[in-house]
Scaffold this motif. Structure first.
Motif, PDB file in Angstrom:
ATOM      1  N   LEU A  79      49.464 -33.134  32.328  1.00  0.00           N
ATOM      2  CA  LEU A  79      49.395 -31.714  31.974  1.00  0.00           C
ATOM      3  C   LEU A  79      48.016 -31.340  31.440  1.00  0.00           C
ATOM      4  O   LEU A  79      47.480 -30.281  31.771  1.00  0.00           O
ATOM      5  N   ARG A  80      47.429 -32.209  30.627  1.00  0.00           N
ATOM      6  CA  ARG A  80      46.086 -31.934  30.101  1.00  0.00           C
ATOM      7  C   ARG A  80      45.068 -31.839  31.234  1.00  0.00           C
ATOM      8  O   ARG A  80      44.202 -30.967  31.232  1.00  0.00           O
ATOM      9  N   VAL A  81      45.178 -32.729  32.206  1.00  0.00           N
ATOM     10  CA  VAL A  81      44.264 -32.700  33.356  1.00  0.00           C
ATOM     11  C   VAL A  81      44.502 -31.423  34.180  1.00  0.00           C
ATOM     12  O   VAL A  81      43.550 -30.772  34.611  1.00  0.00           O
ATOM     13  N   ALA A  82      45.765 -31.071  34.377  1.00  0.00           N
ATOM     14  CA  ALA A  82      46.081 -29.853  35.137  1.00  0.00           C
ATOM     15  C   ALA A  82      45.554 -28.617  34.417  1.00  0.00           C
ATOM     16  O   ALA A  82      44.982 -27.721  35.056  1.00  0.00           O
ATOM     17  N   VAL A  83      45.720 -28.552  33.099  1.00  0.00           N
ATOM     18  CA  VAL A  83      45.185 -27.424  32.328  1.00  0.00           C
ATOM     19  C   VAL A  83      43.692 -27.297  32.581  1.00  0.00           C
ATOM     20  O   VAL A  83      43.180 -26.210  32.858  1.00  0.00           O
ATOM     21  N   GLU A  84      42.993 -28.414  32.494  1.00  0.00           N
ATOM     22  CA  GLU A  84      41.542 -28.367  32.682  1.00  0.00           C
ATOM     23  C   GLU A  84      41.174 -27.888  34.079  1.00  0.00           C
ATOM     24  O   GLU A  84      40.245 -27.097  34.248  1.00  0.00           O
ATOM     25  N   GLN A  85      41.914 -28.330  35.080  1.00  0.00           N
ATOM     26  CA  GLN A  85      41.609 -27.896  36.449  1.00  0.00           C
ATOM     27  C   GLN A  85      41.874 -26.403  36.624  1.00  0.00           C
ATOM     28  O   GLN A  85      41.057 -25.687  37.196  1.00  0.00           O
ATOM     29  N   LYS A  95      52.876 -26.421  42.765  1.00  0.00           N
ATOM     30  CA  LYS A  95      51.724 -25.942  42.006  1.00  0.00           C
ATOM     31  C   LYS A  95      52.143 -24.887  40.981  1.00  0.00           C
ATOM     32  O   LYS A  95      51.686 -24.902  39.837  1.00  0.00           O
ATOM     33  N   HIS A  96      53.000 -23.971  41.390  1.00  0.00           N
ATOM     34  CA  HIS A  96      53.435 -22.903  40.483  1.00  0.00           C
ATOM     35  C   HIS A  96      54.125 -23.480  39.249  1.00  0.00           C
ATOM     36  O   HIS A  96      53.833 -23.090  38.115  1.00  0.00           O
ATOM     37  N   HIS A  97      55.055 -24.418  39.463  1.00  0.00           N
ATOM     38  CA  HIS A  97      55.775 -25.000  38.329  1.00  0.00           C
ATOM     39  C   HIS A  97      54.846 -25.849  37.455  1.00  0.00           C
ATOM     40  O   HIS A  97      54.990 -25.858  36.229  1.00  0.00           O
ATOM     41  N   LEU A  98      53.908 -26.537  38.078  1.00  0.00           N
ATOM     42  CA  LEU A  98      52.921 -27.296  37.314  1.00  0.00           C
ATOM     43  C   LEU A  98      52.097 -26.338  36.453  1.00  0.00           C
ATOM     44  O   LEU A  98      51.870 -26.584  35.267  1.00  0.00           O
ATOM     45  N   PHE A  99      51.661 -25.223  37.041  1.00  0.00           N
ATOM     46  CA  PHE A  99      50.898 -24.239  36.272  1.00  0.00           C
ATOM     47  C   PHE A  99      51.725 -23.712  35.110  1.00  0.00           C
ATOM     48  O   PHE A  99      51.225 -23.579  33.993  1.00  0.00           O
ATOM     49  N   GLU A 100      52.976 -23.386  35.365  1.00  0.00           N
ATOM     50  CA  GLU A 100      53.846 -22.865  34.304  1.00  0.00           C
ATOM     51  C   GLU A 100      53.964 -23.857  33.153  1.00  0.00           C
ATOM     52  O   GLU A 100      53.824 -23.488  31.985  1.00  0.00           O
ATOM     53  N   GLU A 101      54.187 -25.121  33.481  1.00  0.00           N
ATOM     54  CA  GLU A 101      54.341 -26.132  32.428  1.00  0.00           C
ATOM     55  C   GLU A 101      53.014 -26.394  31.714  1.00  0.00           C
ATOM     56  O   GLU A 101      52.966 -26.495  30.484  1.00  0.00           O
ATOM     57  N   ALA A 102      51.941 -26.492  32.476  1.00  0.00           N
ATOM     58  CA  ALA A 102      50.632 -26.762  31.873  1.00  0.00           C
ATOM     59  C   ALA A 102      50.192 -25.591  30.996  1.00  0.00           C
ATOM     60  O   ALA A 102      49.698 -25.795  29.877  1.00  0.00           O
ATOM     61  N   THR A 109      52.081 -23.395  29.548  1.00  0.00           N
ATOM     62  CA  THR A 109      52.965 -23.353  28.373  1.00  0.00           C
ATOM     63  C   THR A 109      52.503 -24.357  27.331  1.00  0.00           C
ATOM     64  O   THR A 109      52.436 -24.053  26.135  1.00  0.00           O
ATOM     65  N   TRP A 110      52.154 -25.551  27.770  1.00  0.00           N
ATOM     66  CA  TRP A 110      51.637 -26.584  26.857  1.00  0.00           C
ATOM     67  C   TRP A 110      50.384 -26.068  26.152  1.00  0.00           C
ATOM     68  O   TRP A 110      50.250 -26.165  24.933  1.00  0.00           O
ATOM     69  N   TYR A 111      49.466 -25.476  26.911  1.00  0.00           N
ATOM     70  CA  TYR A 111      48.220 -24.939  26.359  1.00  0.00           C
ATOM     71  C   TYR A 111      48.506 -23.767  25.420  1.00  0.00           C
ATOM     72  O   TYR A 111      47.940 -23.670  24.319  1.00  0.00           O
ATOM     73  N   PHE A 112      49.394 -22.887  25.809  1.00  0.00           N
ATOM     74  CA  PHE A 112      49.760 -21.725  25.009  1.00  0.00           C
ATOM     75  C   PHE A 112      50.354 -22.144  23.671  1.00  0.00           C
ATOM     76  O   PHE A 112      50.028 -21.560  22.627  1.00  0.00           O
ATOM     77  N   PRO A 157      36.262 -27.175  29.554  1.00  0.00           N
ATOM     78  CA  PRO A 157      35.531 -26.140  30.288  1.00  0.00           C
ATOM     79  C   PRO A 157      35.185 -24.983  29.346  1.00  0.00           C
ATOM     80  O   PRO A 157      35.896 -24.750  28.363  1.00  0.00           O
ATOM     81  N   PRO A 158      34.123 -24.263  29.629  1.00  0.00           N
ATOM     82  CA  PRO A 158      33.780 -23.128  28.758  1.00  0.00           C
ATOM     83  C   PRO A 158      34.802 -22.007  28.874  1.00  0.00           C
ATOM     84  O   PRO A 158      35.478 -21.865  29.880  1.00  0.00           O
ATOM     85  N   GLY A 159      34.890 -21.226  27.805  1.00  0.00           N
ATOM     86  CA  GLY A 159      35.817 -20.106  27.795  1.00  0.00           C
ATOM     87  C   GLY A 159      37.212 -20.549  27.413  1.00  0.00           C
ATOM     88  O   GLY A 159      37.399 -21.540  26.718  1.00  0.00           O
ATOM     89  N   CYS A 160      38.196 -19.795  27.879  1.00  0.00           N
ATOM     90  CA  CYS A 160      39.589 -20.046  27.495  1.00  0.00           C
ATOM     91  C   CYS A 160      40.509 -19.698  28.658  1.00  0.00           C
ATOM     92  O   CYS A 160      40.466 -18.577  29.167  1.00  0.00           O
ATOM     93  N   LEU A 161      41.327 -20.649  29.061  1.00  0.00           N
ATOM     94  CA  LEU A 161      42.297 -20.416  30.128  1.00  0.00           C
ATOM     95  C   LEU A 161      43.207 -19.248  29.792  1.00  0.00           C
ATOM     96  O   LEU A 161      43.425 -18.345  30.615  1.00  0.00           O
ATOM     97  N   LEU A 162      43.733 -19.215  28.588  1.00  0.00           N
ATOM     98  CA  LEU A 162      44.676 -18.179  28.180  1.00  0.00           C
ATOM     99  C   LEU A 162      44.057 -16.782  28.246  1.00  0.00           C
ATOM    100  O   LEU A 162      44.721 -15.815  28.610  1.00  0.00           O
ATOM    101  N   LEU A 163      42.786 -16.685  27.903  1.00  0.00           N
ATOM    102  CA  LEU A 163      42.136 -15.378  27.832  1.00  0.00           C
ATOM    103  C   LEU A 163      41.549 -14.909  29.158  1.00  0.00           C
ATOM    104  O   LEU A 163      41.202 -13.741  29.294  1.00  0.00           O
TER     105      LEU A 163
END
Length: 192
Positions: A14-20, A52-59, A61-64, A101-107
């Motif tokens: 999940l951490r790797v997916a978040v970063e990607q 991919k969609h479910h991976l994104f949702e889980e990743a 959510t973990w980040y959020f 990575p620079p910035g913020c995925l959530l934002l």
């Protein structure tokens, strides 16, 4: 589960997916990019996460959840100024951390608008509390102030993604915290 190595670490994946997703966004991230970054085969990814969609949702959510923990920790500080300053300082550090990575995925990710709204509501709740405690002017519009804070953090994220330094992004946080305090308590100056 067939196709998935025994040593599969879901948290690490999940951490790797978040970063990607963070680097390339949802639309710009392919399954091939994810499997290469995660070191798994497509069947392993599908077996573990569905698609991919479910991976994104889980990743995401973990980040959020980690983002909410940081906001809640800052919101527990004694004054509104300290709480908001901490939220903005944490964001500045996170947006420019060389380990991510620079910035913020959530934002920045368009699909995460509902999560941004949750953050905005948490900030508004902290500002509402400050009004009840007499720490924030009773006439301050907490709805607008919370929206302003999210907009500032999104701008900080954009600055970092565009190559802004830690000092530049931190300066935005400092100016925003001071501006917020002045807007909400016009008769007082920012604490030193």
């Amino acid at each position: 589960m067939a196709g998935r190595p025994r040593s599969f670490d879901r948290g690490a994946a999940l951490r790797v997916a978040v970063e990607q997703f963070w680097r390339s966004g949802y639309e710009g991230t392919s399954v091939a990019m994810l499997t290469a970054a995660m070191g798994v085969t497509p069947p392993s990814l599908y077996a573990a996460f569905g698609d991919k969609h479910h991976l994104f949702e889980e990743a995401s959510t973990w980040y959020f959840e980690r983002t909410c923990e940081a906001v809640d920790h800052a919101a527990a500080l004694p004054t509104a100024y300290e709480a908001i300053r901490q939220v903005l300082d944490d964001a500045a550090r996170a947006h420019t951390d060389s380990a991510t990575p620079p910035g913020c995925l959530l934002l920045t990710e368009p699909r995460l608008g509902p999560q941004r709204e949750v953050i905005r509501q948490r900030l508004k709740s902290r500002l509402d509390q400050a009004q009840r405690d007499g720490d924030l002017d009773a006439t301050a519009d907490t709805e607008r102030l919370a929206s302003f804070l999210v907009a500032v953090m999104r701008g900080m994220s954009g600055c970092a993604r565009d190559g802004g330094t830690a000092e530049e992004v931190s300066a935005i946080a400092e100016v925003a915290a001071t501006a917020l305090l002045k807007a909400s308590r016009p008769s007082q100056a920012a604490p030193a």
